[in-house]
Write a protein that holds these residues in place. Sequence first.
Motif: not given
Length: 419
Positions: A44-51, A53-58
């Motif tokens: 999920t993290a990788n998909y959002i980060a690659s598709h 333009d929204i900050p993702v924290s894990y």
Amino acid sequence: MKYKKSMVRALRLKFLSALNKMLPKYNRVLIIGFPNVESSAVATANYIASHYDIPVSYVVSKKQKDDPGGLLLPGVKVISSNENNKAQLRFFWQLFTSKYLFLTHGIFLSAFSRRQVVTNIWHGILYKKIGLLIGGRAIPADVTVGTSTLTRKMFSEAFGVPESKVFVSGYPRNDQLLEGKAKKAKVRAQLDTGLQLSNDAELHHHTQESAPHSKNPGLNQYQKVLIWMPTFRKNMNKVDWQDGIESGNPFYIADFDVVRFNQILRENNSFCLVKPHPMAVKYAATDNLSHMAFIDDQWISDRGVTLYQLVGSTDVLISDVSSVVIDYLLLDQPILCVSTDFETYKENRGFYFEAIEEWLPGPVLRSEEMFFRALEAVLKSGMDDYDGKRKNLKERFFTHHDARSTERLVEHVFNHPTK
């Protein structure tokens, strides 16, 4: 004293819930999984980060040794939930001010802000009873991931959410499962790195002491690669929790003849990776033999793959009633369900399905001898007699058989209105 602690905890949760509802929400994502390298969380993290333009924290826990650093894209920010007081404050700030939350095990809050979209990407489909079905708590969420009409109903009952809030997208981890199968040789080559095996002398005289080791010549050389993934009986975090019979070894078979198991693998040019459950009791006697090795989440993450990429690269699954049995149906490959304490487990923990064996992909192998016979048959022929049953169960458990579950889920969540 126990009553006082309970009261303090209740007041603390009430305060945190109120604080969460008061603080502003920003257009960003927070993902919390267990273990640190949980496959759906990483996907999920990788998909959002690659598709997007929204900050993702894990979020990671420093209590766990597995490190997702080598699995996450550069755009994903890793934060700790418990490294020190400063890290804890940063975690709570992210938790209380992020608009989008993705959770694999729920969280301590029993209610969230109406300005947040909370998604439950639960870590497994249930054979055994969970949540409200065993007297546990509900898992509140705006979106709960399901895989079919069947599991929509199951998760609704287990987590106390309306069926309308269970979205049938499929699980992100299953995208990685199918990717592992599609890139089998590449994944296996990554797993070879540093894999140490005992020498052949260990076949004839197995002791609890470590034997000399030699480098693995490569998993791609074997005709079959297996993975053994039992669920836990006794939770290492809860002294009084025991679902089945604790056998004293990670196979959950009393006095398991590991040398014979290794010999069967050797005679059939096969190799088995044994992956205990992350919540299971840790056993000291886990020496590797020539055709088998014990692994854990840290071992997997150190090789730059996720658990479900690894599982997808195997040819045969050995398990019991772990949810991975259901996921593995997507691969259309043999599954051996071995459980010598099946009746005890059924009585202690209980199953979602009353006629549980009708929902398993093959018969429950209730003895070591039954297991060895079934294992030899599968390794010699590469097949079993339950292909038709597996395909039928796959259709019931999974609406989607592709590798686009993460895409469907994230698009649905980001289009979900806040209250």
